[in-house]
Every structure is written in C-alpha cells, then in structure tokens.
Design an enzyme around this catalytic site. Structure first.
Site, PDB file in Angstrom:
ATOM      1  N   SER A 141       0.848  -1.191   0.000  1.00  0.00           N
ATOM      2  CA  SER A 141       0.000   0.000   0.000  1.00  0.00           C
ATOM      3  C   SER A 141       0.890   1.250   0.000  1.00  0.00           C
ATOM      4  O   SER A 141       1.652   1.448  -0.946  1.00  0.00           O
ATOM      5  CB  SER A 141      -0.950  -0.033   1.198  1.00  0.00           C
ATOM      6  OG  SER A 141      -1.991   0.901   1.038  1.00  0.00           O
TER       7      SER A 141
ATOM      8  N   ASP B  57      -9.171  -4.678  -6.104  1.00  0.00           N
ATOM      9  CA  ASP B  57      -8.777  -3.774  -5.018  1.00  0.00           C
ATOM     10  C   ASP B  57      -9.664  -2.534  -5.058  1.00  0.00           C
ATOM     11  O   ASP B  57      -9.544  -1.699  -5.950  1.00  0.00           O
ATOM     12  CB  ASP B  57      -7.304  -3.394  -5.179  1.00  0.00           C
ATOM     13  CG  ASP B  57      -6.732  -2.709  -3.946  1.00  0.00           C
ATOM     14  OD1 ASP B  57      -7.502  -2.052  -3.226  1.00  0.00           O
ATOM     15  OD2 ASP B  57      -5.517  -2.815  -3.715  1.00  0.00           O
TER      16      ASP B  57
ATOM     17  N   HIS C 144      -7.689  -5.282  -1.510  1.00  0.00           N
ATOM     18  CA  HIS C 144      -6.434  -4.665  -1.084  1.00  0.00           C
ATOM     19  C   HIS C 144      -5.622  -5.579  -0.161  1.00  0.00           C
ATOM     20  O   HIS C 144      -4.399  -5.479  -0.103  1.00  0.00           O
ATOM     21  CB  HIS C 144      -6.744  -3.340  -0.382  1.00  0.00           C
ATOM     22  CG  HIS C 144      -5.561  -2.453  -0.192  1.00  0.00           C
ATOM     23  ND1 HIS C 144      -4.741  -2.067  -1.231  1.00  0.00           N
ATOM     24  CD2 HIS C 144      -5.050  -1.868   0.924  1.00  0.00           C
ATOM     25  CE1 HIS C 144      -3.790  -1.271  -0.770  1.00  0.00           C
ATOM     26  NE2 HIS C 144      -3.942  -1.149   0.537  1.00  0.00           N
TER      27      HIS C 144
END
Length: 734
Positions: A601, A675, A707
C-alpha cells in the site's frame, strides 16, 4: 557403554528439538501468534466484564476484582427459539435485559458489513430475529434499551421491543450509488474510520443520522471473474464488474446533511448546519443532554475542525469549538470524543504534541490536562466524579506505550511500569482495566489491574507460546537508531540470523510502510508483517538480515516530525529509506550490493519511490498494491496531506508515475484485480510506463482479490512469490 549411547541419543534428540524450522504454513496461519482474549466488553455494573468463551459458544461474565467467572449470559446450546450455530460479536442492552447476537457476518468494505442479528432475552433465554426482511448493518440499542436502530439497503430502520418488535422504516430515499442514510459512503468509512452514522438521544426519543448524497460522485468499476475460493459461477464465461462511488483527489464528494427523527411523532427534521458546500461531517453523537446533538465538521482541507451543538427539534446549530492545528486534523482527535457527561475531552496536537484538553459542554476550555514532549495516543475515560482522567501515552518514548492517569491539578501517574507496549480496556467507572502488555521479545500478557496499576490477575500469559518459540532457532530482535546525512535520527528494528557471524557479509531485506502517522517500529511484539517478527525470523534463518526503519512522516514523535512531509508526500519518506540502506551498507557485516526493499500500500508506493530516488542502493524491491500517482487515490486521505491536484500539481508530480525513468534495481509489482482501495489502475498505468521505457520487471496479479489479497491460497502464494524473488536476487537462488 550404555551411558555413552544414552548420552549421544539425548544430545541427538535435543539437537532435533532445537532445529525446528518456521514453515510458510506457520507464518500464514499465524501458528506462532500470541493468544488473545477476544470480545472483552465492560459490563454495566462497572465491577465486571464480559467475553466470548474460548469455544465461541458462550458469553461469560467475569469479576474484575477476582478474575473469576460469575455467570454465563448466553449459550448457543441452551437458547430457545431460533437455532444459531455460532456468533461473531454481541452487544448487551444498556438496561441489561437483552443481547444483540451477530451472526452470518459478510464484509462489504474495510469496516462495513451486513449481518443477521438476533435479540436474546437474558431472563427468558429466547432468541428471535431482529428483522426477517433481510440482513442488517450497524445495529445498536437506544440508551433505554427499548429500541434498536439499524441500516438496510441504505435506509434507516428502528425496531421497538416493547411493541412486539415492530419494525419502522424511517427513511425511504436510500438507493445504491445515490443516497445513503445512517452509514458512511466508501471514502468516509475508509478515511474517517467509522461504519455507523446514526445515534439515539439520551432520552431515547430521537434518532439522528448523516445523509450522504453521492449522486454526483463519479463511479469506479473493476472486473470480476469466475475465480476460485470462492468461485463465482455467474462470471465463468463473461466477466462481471463491480461499480461504486469513489471520489478521487480533486473530484466531487458526497453532499452531506444531518437529520433527526422524533420516534413518537414521526417528524423528520434537517439540521440548520453551517457546513461548507464541500465540507465533511466526520462524527455525530448525542450528549448527555437530550436537547444537544454534537456535530463534528471539517473543511475540505481538513485543517479546521468545528464542533456544533444542534437542537434536534429546533434544528438550530451553535458553534462551540474550533480547532485549527498545523496542516491537518488527525483522526484520533474526533475518534476519541465523548459527550456523555457535562464535560468532554479533546485530543489535539495544537502545541506540537498530542495532548488532552478539558472543555465544558458549551465549548469553554477548563484546562489542558497533559503537556510536555510526549504524545497522548488514546483517551479511555474518567472516574465517576469526573476528576481523574485515564489515557495512553508514549511518555516521551515513541517506541513505548503506557497507561496513565491525570487529575484536575495536573498530577499525572504512570499506571503500567513495565517498559514496552501497554494497551488497556477500562471498566465503565474506570475502577479497573484489562491490560495487554508486550515488548519486542515478550509475547502479550493480558491481566486485570485496578486504577492504581496494581495487577489483580493474569488472564493469559502465553507461556505455551514461549515454550514453543524456545524450540526454534531464533535470534533476539534488536531496536536501534541512527542519524541520516540530513541530521535526522530514525528508529528501527533488526533481525539477524541465529548463527550470526560478524565477520560475514549478509544481504538485507528492508520492510517499511512509511505512511503519515503510521508506526512499524515499536517496543512491542506486534512488529513485522505478520506480527511477532515470525516471517522476518524465517527470512533471517535463510541468511538475511531483516530491517525496518520508520522515516519522517511516521507517527508518535510530535507534529513537526510527522507533518514535515505535508504537500510533498514521498519525497522525505523515500530519502530516509535510501539513507537507511546507505547506513546499513556501511556496517561491516552487511553486503551493500545486496539490499532489497519491500512494502504494501503506502509501503508499496514508497518502495517504488525509494528505488527511483536517484541513488542506486537497492538491488531489488517488491511493491504490493502501490499507489503510483496520488491523483488516482481518494479525496479525504490524499487532500488531508496534499490538498488538491489543482492547487498542488508539483507535489502530486512527486510520484512513481513521474519517476519511472529513474527506477533502479529489479522490481516485482503485485496487485489484486478487485482492489477497491488502491485501484489496479495504479499498477496498470505504472507498468505501461516501464514497458514503453523498455524497463523489464516482474508482475503478479490476484484474481478477484481486494487490497488485502487473501482468500483460499492467495496469501501463501503471495508470500512465497516474495520470498522466491528475494532469494533469486539477493541469494542467487533460482
């Protein structure tokens, strides 16, 4: 001779016992994760707490003063009525007569979910559905325990327990991708960190909610395939798609308004809230005064937080407090608000460090309760007299957490003496707390303490885990710090092989997250990607040194350190990871030509930024679910730290998508195709830049994964992929 044989056999057995290895299955299944006591909730009397039994079938009540079990409040095997095989959560009504039992929980986004709730009458041991008209969201009791509110299909409902569980639909305009009542839209849920947007008045006669009109917000879609675990048969031949409202930086947000409903007269009203046309309502909550509804708003830049007191019937709103800390308001400032009494606590870093400020209900400052170069990280509550306040603090060391109290005279006391990480859950009257303590080498110990810090009883010591770990060949992780060439001191942890030889040169894997206010380096057992540094220990046994360093922009060192990245996200963060690699490369036992970096991320974003910083210090890197241009990310998070692309184009250009030509080292980029948070668009656009620049790379995608990239064998496959990539590039293994 027999003694010699027996001695040799004992040595062989001992050698085998201490040669156990950590497998990938151990890592991804959390086999060496500490035991936690889940579902602990303070009970109404202030003298006891409830928890879910170890087998997940019962809700049990325990005494704080002795730690002994007092009674079973709910048991799935003896409940009469509907058959419930299991439950995942519960809420006890404020009057103690009923329990909301949550079953069949199905996630929507990070914090939102649908579930099938049941009402359990403790006295009669009967279990009935909250509603038979479909799954519910956000179910909760009114203060008197006679009404339950919930959301279904973007509309708000109530159930009256005293009227044979009569179900009343309050709103009727809810519609997917248009109008949401009583729960936040995607971006408000994700970035303001909550999933319920309604509340009852203290007399239980009114209900208030936030209405989100996302009609004008642009949609984002991603494809769905047949896939596996679970298999979606409807998409076997022709893929489907998921479409939802996602406001990207600089784009249109939902229009928000605050409404109330008189449960008796059934009159709906709209609060006369002086909100900016593009402003946010980040929280609403009724106070102890039935005629005062607290509404927390922010401007779009999120550098101003206003608290209004609204009359739920007259709709008039009065501004009682405005806070304007430097650059932006942190989520913890409004996540810790409590208006249940005639005073409230505000957390703010307005003086450079996060502290507690005591206000009366009209917004008049009574006293700053804490001060100094320490960061208050959580507010727990106050005693019955409202004269002693309990909180969590770094006490000047960002790597530690302590449970503390302060009185009206400003005298503060540290209640937890063990150096490391202490996390607490307090009783209703703050007379007791359940403390969870760990440090970097000690698994969590959960105990009951009184409000003077005296330990009453240990609930879980994790001695079994300690014994299992002792059979592994593990080194003790080390905390360290160093100073960069720019004069900035950074903190880190390091895991070395158990057979470490200072005369050898080792390859290094650097792990980091690096996001605003985050922390990956602490004196706690939660360190590492899987916690307990278990994966990092496995990597160390393969011959790596594994390191993590928190650079500028990360949290708990004061506002100046955290907010220095404002408007230029990725610049200082990547410089600090490069500086870390240079520092490590100068250590006599590190091979400076074999250093890799990885992150997920924001950590994926900063991996790409660090590999493109300009100084060629990384042989390879792995970026999982990375942001590659902040123009692709959502309004609330991105604009909090960067403002809009229209105002700050040069800041937004500090990104992997604009630095791709500077990429050094071998790259593996990983992304889930479903995602909803960091869209695959980020990776798709970035790798196209690399293709056109004739830069080779490796890539791994995961079908229908969000995600977090989990489900079926996905996570084990991902971890294996990362390990194999580093082994190939840093150990020379194919």
């Amino acid at each position: 001779m027999n003694r010699i044989v027996m001695s040799a056999l004992c040595l062989l057995l001992a050698s085998n016992a201490f040669s156990q290895k950590i497998s990938l299955d151990d890592v991804v299944s959390y086999s060496y994760y500490p035991k936690m006591i889940y579902g602990i909730s303070p009970y109404l009397d202030g003298e006891s707490f409830t928890r879910i039994s170890s087998d997940g079938n019962r809700i049990e009540r325990y005494s704080y003063s002795t730690g002994e079990m007092l009674e079973t409040l709910f048991d799935v095997t003896t409940a009469r009525g509907h058959d419930v095989r299991g439950f995942s959560s519960y809420t006890i009504s404020p009057d103690g007569n009923n329990i909301l039992i949550m079953t069949n929980r199905k996630p929507i986004y990070r914090r939102s979910f649908t579930a099938e709730y049941y009402i359990y009458n403790i006295k009669n041991k009967t279990l009935v559905p909250l509603s038979e008209n479909g799954p519910q969201e956000c179910a909760k009791f009114s203060p008197d325990g006679d009404v339950i509110g919930f959301v279904r299909d973007n509309n708000l409902f109530i159930v009256k327990l005293l009227f044979n569980n009569a179900e009343i639909q309050i709103t009727k305009d809810g519609e997917y991708n248009k109008i949401i009542n009583g729960k936040p839209d995607w971006v408000n849920e994700e970035e303001f960190e909550y999933n319920c947007a309604f509340d009852f008045s203290s007399d239980s006669e009114m209900i208030a909610w936030i209405r989100f009109d996302e009609s004008a917000v642009k949609t984002f879609s991603f494809p769905l395939y047949g896939g596996e675990s679970p298999h979606k048969s409807e998409y076997e031949l022709y893929p489907g798609e998921y479409t939802y409202k996602y406001p990207k930086a600089g784009e249109m947000n939902s229009k928000v308004s605050v409404h109330t409903f008189d449960i008796k007269s059934r009159v709906e009203r709209v609060m006369d809230l002086p909100l900016d046309s593009d402003g946010y309502v980040s929280r609403i909550m009724f106070t102890g005064d039935k005629d005062k509804l607290a509404i927390v708003t922010q401007n779009r830049y999120q550098d101003r937080m206003d608290i209004y007191m609204a009359n739920p019937r007259s709709t008039v709103c009065h501004l009682i407090l405005r806070d304007t800390p430097k650059h932006y308001v942190e989520v913890k400032e409004y996540a810790n608000l409590d208006f249940s009494r005639d005073k409230f606590i505000l957390m703010s870093d307005r003086d450079g460090y996060n502290h507690l400020y005591l206000y009366d209900i009209n917004g008049n400052l009574i006293k700053q309760l804490t001060n100094g170069k320490k960061v208050v990280t959580k507010y727990f509550g106050t005693d019955e007299k409202g004269e002693t306040f309990y909180y969590e603090s770094t006490e000047g060391n960002p790597l530690d957490r302590y449970v503390c109290k302060v009185d009206m005279k400003g005298h503060s006391t540290v209640l937890t003496k063990n150096k490391g990480f202490n996390m607490a859950s307090f009783s209703k009257n703050c007379k007791y707390f359940v403390n969870r303590y760990s440090n970097i080498t000690t698994p969590d110990v959960t105990s009951i303490c009184n409000n003077n810090g005296k330990e009453i009883r240990v609930l879980e010591d994790n001695n079994e885990l300690k014994e299992r770990i002792s059979n592994l060949q593990l080194s003790n992780p080390e905390l360290f710090s160093f100073t960069t060439s720019e004069g900035v001191t950074l903190n880190g942890w390091m895991v070395k092989p158990s057979n470490f030889d200072s005369n050898k040169k080792y390859p290094v894997i650097m792990y980091q997250y690096s996001g605003p206010g985050a922390q990956e380096v602490s004196n706690s057992y939660k360190n590492g990607f899987y916690g307990s540094l278990i994966w990092e220990q496995r990597l160390a046994e393969k011959g790596y040194i594994v390191v993590c360093v928190d650079g500028r922009g990360t949290g708990y060192r004061g506002a100046e350190f955290q907010k220095c990245t404002y408007m230029t996200m990725g610049d200082k963060e990547s410089k600090d990871q490069v500086e870390t690699a240079i520092y490590l490369g100068n250590l006599p036992y590190v091979d400076k030509d074999r250093i890799g970096i990885w992150g997920w991320s924001f950590g994926g974003f900063n991996t790409l930024m660090s590999m493109s910083e300009g100084r060629d210090v990384f042989r390879c890197g792995v970026a999982v679910a990375p942001v590659t241009d902040w123009r692709f990310y959502d309004t609330v998070y991105t604009e909090r730290y960067m403002r809009t692309p229209q105002e700050n184009p040069t800041g937004y250009d500090i990104s992997p998508l604009h630095r791709y030509q500077n990429l050094h080292g071998n790259l593996l980029i990983i992304h889930g195709l479903a995602d909803d948070n960091v869209h695959f668009q980020n990776t798709a656009e970035y790798v196209e830049k690399l293709v056109q620049a004739d830069k080779q790379f490796e890539m791994q995608t995961y079908t229908n994964r969000n995600h977090s990239i989990y489900g079926g064998n996905s996570r084990k496959h991902l971890v294996t992929r990362i390990e194999n990539f580093f082994d190939k590039n840093l150990l020379g293994e194919e």
